[in-house]
Scaffold this motif. Structure first.
Motif, PDB file in Angstrom:
ATOM      1  N   LEU A 132      -5.055 -15.381  17.495  1.00  9.76           N
ATOM      2  CA  LEU A 132      -4.257 -16.686  17.422  1.00  9.76           C
ATOM      3  C   LEU A 132      -5.301 -17.850  17.649  1.00  9.76           C
ATOM      4  O   LEU A 132      -6.535 -17.906  17.935  1.00  9.76           O
ATOM      5  CB  LEU A 132      -3.544 -16.769  18.774  1.00  9.76           C
ATOM      6  N   THR A 133      -5.129 -18.871  16.514  1.00 12.14           N
ATOM      7  CA  THR A 133      -5.860 -19.892  16.316  1.00 12.14           C
ATOM      8  C   THR A 133      -6.183 -20.655  17.490  1.00 12.14           C
ATOM      9  O   THR A 133      -5.263 -20.698  18.417  1.00 12.14           O
ATOM     10  CB  THR A 133      -5.340 -20.844  15.297  1.00 12.14           C
ATOM     11  N   ARG A 134      -7.299 -21.166  18.082  1.00  8.99           N
ATOM     12  CA  ARG A 134      -7.576 -22.057  19.070  1.00  8.99           C
ATOM     13  C   ARG A 134      -6.914 -23.400  19.032  1.00  8.99           C
ATOM     14  O   ARG A 134      -6.573 -23.815  17.972  1.00  8.99           O
ATOM     15  CB  ARG A 134      -9.052 -22.070  19.186  1.00  8.99           C
ATOM     16  N   GLN A 135      -6.612 -23.681  20.290  1.00  7.16           N
ATOM     17  CA  GLN A 135      -5.862 -24.997  20.329  1.00  7.16           C
ATOM     18  C   GLN A 135      -6.942 -26.103  19.800  1.00  7.16           C
ATOM     19  O   GLN A 135      -8.160 -26.178  20.022  1.00  7.16           O
ATOM     20  CB  GLN A 135      -5.853 -25.416  21.967  1.00  7.16           C
ATOM     21  N   GLY A 136      -6.374 -27.022  19.123  1.00 10.98           N
ATOM     22  CA  GLY A 136      -7.019 -28.148  18.207  1.00 10.98           C
ATOM     23  C   GLY A 136      -7.303 -27.670  17.021  1.00 10.98           C
ATOM     24  O   GLY A 136      -7.532 -28.693  15.998  1.00 10.98           O
ATOM     25  N   PHE A 137      -6.977 -26.372  16.510  1.00 10.17           N
ATOM     26  CA  PHE A 137      -7.006 -25.959  15.060  1.00 10.17           C
ATOM     27  C   PHE A 137      -5.863 -26.633  14.373  1.00 10.17           C
ATOM     28  O   PHE A 137      -4.775 -26.754  14.751  1.00 10.17           O
ATOM     29  CB  PHE A 137      -6.898 -24.479  15.038  1.00 10.17           C
ATOM     30  N   ASN A 138      -6.048 -27.168  13.070  1.00 12.59           N
ATOM     31  CA  ASN A 138      -5.160 -27.858  12.365  1.00 12.59           C
ATOM     32  C   ASN A 138      -4.793 -26.938  10.972  1.00 12.59           C
ATOM     33  O   ASN A 138      -5.408 -26.962  10.016  1.00 12.59           O
ATOM     34  CB  ASN A 138      -5.667 -29.261  11.880  1.00 12.59           C
ATOM     35  N   PRO A 139      -3.671 -26.144  11.037  1.00  8.57           N
ATOM     36  CA  PRO A 139      -3.256 -25.273   9.845  1.00  8.57           C
ATOM     37  C   PRO A 139      -3.173 -26.014   8.636  1.00  8.57           C
ATOM     38  O   PRO A 139      -3.000 -25.523   7.415  1.00  8.57           O
ATOM     39  CB  PRO A 139      -1.992 -24.688  10.208  1.00  8.57           C
ATOM     40  N   ASN A 140      -2.758 -27.362   8.863  1.00  7.28           N
ATOM     41  CA  ASN A 140      -2.568 -28.230   7.475  1.00  7.28           C
ATOM     42  C   ASN A 140      -4.108 -28.589   6.679  1.00  7.28           C
ATOM     43  O   ASN A 140      -3.898 -28.741   5.369  1.00  7.28           O
ATOM     44  CB  ASN A 140      -1.932 -29.640   8.057  1.00  7.28           C
ATOM     45  N   THR A 141      -5.074 -28.510   7.494  1.00  3.74           N
ATOM     46  CA  THR A 141      -6.474 -28.775   6.924  1.00  3.74           C
ATOM     47  C   THR A 141      -7.359 -27.900   6.902  1.00  3.74           C
ATOM     48  O   THR A 141      -8.466 -27.755   6.121  1.00  3.74           O
ATOM     49  CB  THR A 141      -6.938 -30.083   7.713  1.00  3.74           C
ATOM     50  N   GLN A 142      -7.125 -26.748   7.813  1.00  4.81           N
ATOM     51  CA  GLN A 142      -8.082 -25.869   7.812  1.00  4.81           C
ATOM     52  C   GLN A 142      -7.852 -24.501   7.530  1.00  4.81           C
ATOM     53  O   GLN A 142      -6.637 -24.095   7.641  1.00  4.81           O
ATOM     54  CB  GLN A 142      -8.802 -25.494   9.615  1.00  4.81           C
ATOM     55  N   GLN A 143      -8.959 -23.862   7.035  1.00  7.44           N
ATOM     56  CA  GLN A 143      -8.682 -22.164   6.685  1.00  7.44           C
ATOM     57  C   GLN A 143      -8.913 -21.244   7.876  1.00  7.44           C
ATOM     58  O   GLN A 143      -9.817 -21.832   8.680  1.00  7.44           O
ATOM     59  CB  GLN A 143      -9.513 -21.763   5.637  1.00  7.44           C
ATOM     60  N   VAL A 144      -8.187 -20.372   7.945  1.00  5.15           N
ATOM     61  CA  VAL A 144      -8.410 -19.302   9.235  1.00  5.15           C
ATOM     62  C   VAL A 144      -9.819 -18.465   8.833  1.00  5.15           C
ATOM     63  O   VAL A 144      -9.967 -17.856   8.016  1.00  5.15           O
ATOM     64  CB  VAL A 144      -7.325 -18.287   9.335  1.00  5.15           C
ATOM     65  N   GLY A 145     -10.549 -18.701  10.054  1.00  7.09           N
ATOM     66  CA  GLY A 145     -11.867 -17.903   9.957  1.00  7.09           C
ATOM     67  C   GLY A 145     -11.970 -17.128  11.289  1.00  7.09           C
ATOM     68  O   GLY A 145     -11.272 -17.595  12.255  1.00  7.09           O
ATOM     69  N   TRP A 146     -12.882 -16.229  11.409  1.00  2.00           N
ATOM     70  CA  TRP A 146     -13.187 -15.613  12.480  1.00  2.00           C
ATOM     71  C   TRP A 146     -13.572 -16.572  13.657  1.00  2.00           C
ATOM     72  O   TRP A 146     -13.183 -16.279  15.033  1.00  2.00           O
ATOM     73  CB  TRP A 146     -14.278 -14.456  12.498  1.00  2.00           C
ATOM     74  N   GLY A 147     -14.178 -17.751  13.537  1.00  2.00           N
ATOM     75  CA  GLY A 147     -14.522 -18.633  14.410  1.00  2.00           C
ATOM     76  C   GLY A 147     -13.444 -19.578  15.189  1.00  2.00           C
ATOM     77  O   GLY A 147     -14.147 -20.211  16.262  1.00  2.00           O
ATOM     78  N   ASN A 148     -12.424 -19.321  14.573  1.00  2.63           N
ATOM     79  CA  ASN A 148     -11.488 -20.192  14.970  1.00  2.63           C
ATOM     80  C   ASN A 148     -10.116 -19.460  15.362  1.00  2.63           C
ATOM     81  O   ASN A 148      -9.094 -20.109  15.583  1.00  2.63           O
ATOM     82  CB  ASN A 148     -11.242 -21.451  14.062  1.00  2.63           C
ATOM     83  N   VAL A 149     -10.328 -18.275  15.713  1.00  2.00           N
ATOM     84  CA  VAL A 149      -9.278 -17.299  16.316  1.00  2.00           C
ATOM     85  C   VAL A 149      -9.886 -16.804  17.503  1.00  2.00           C
ATOM     86  O   VAL A 149     -10.920 -16.190  17.672  1.00  2.00           O
ATOM     87  CB  VAL A 149      -8.818 -16.133  15.303  1.00  2.00           C
TER      88      VAL A 149
END
Length: 201
Positions: A132-149
């Motif tokens: 799950l993406t971390r709190q503060g991650f913005n799916p509207n502007t950020q791609q999912v990477g290993w460093g933010n899940v």
């Protein structure tokens, strides 16, 4: 719509094509197919669901084959062989639009919910890993990477069956997030990865 009703609506495919996906909360390709597959030429999609519109314009096969997002022979090297920004497509170039940030339709879930998976060919699972993406991650502007899940759930094995479900806890998060699920099938070294957009209420 109930789980049974959703499964009843799924198209039949030959064993060579049949695999599976997360149907609730719906993976990106499955959500686009479920919502627009029967009216994929409807111009309303461009304004009502612009991310699905982009995906259909780029490669409609991504949606028609929502159950076939797999790679063979990763030998457990999931992170090393799946670059940041390519998690949602399972590093498959044909599905690259699934990696794009934007206003993907999100499924409302509670902080503890049941994930529902459909395995059309009944391959079974060595395991599922749910991130799950971390709190503060913005799916509207950020791609999912290993460093933010963060890894939030790892299951055990599942015998061959079509319908698998298990509980997921969102670990206190709230708001719009991306759920990233990795399925290691049991029948061979075959790995699937998907992203599902969720709104944790």
């Amino acid at each position: 719509m109930t789980f049974t009703m959703v499964v009843a609506m799924l198209p039949w495919a030959g064993a060579a094509q049949a695999h599976g996906t997360v149907i609730n909360p719906a993976s990106r390709a499955y959500q686009c197919w479920q919502t627009w597959g029967h009216r994929h030429m409807d111009p309303a999609m461009q304004t009502q669901d612009p991310m699905c519109y982009r995906a259909f314009q780029a490669n409609p096969d991504t949606m028609w084959n929502w159950m076939s997002q797999l790679r063979d022979g990763l030998a457990g090297q999931y992170q090393a062989r799946t670059p940041d920004g390519q998690l949602c497509s399972n590093a498959l170039s044909r599905n690259n639009t699934l990696n794009q940030p934007g206003a993907w339709k999100a499924t409302n879930v509670s902080r503890n919910f049941t994930l529902q998976f459909y395995d059309q060919a009944s391959h079974g699972a060595d395991f599922f890993r749910v991130y799950l993406t971390r709190q503060g991650f913005n799916p509207n502007t950020q791609q999912v990477g290993w460093g933010n899940v963060d890894l939030i759930t790892t299951t055990g094995r599942y015998a061959p069956t079509q319908n698998i479900s298990f509980n997921v806890s969102t670990s206190g998060r709230s708001g719009h997030h991306v759920l990233f699920v990795l399925w290691k099938a049991s029948h061979m070294d075959q790995t699937y990865m998907w992203c599902s957009d969720i709104n944790i209420t």
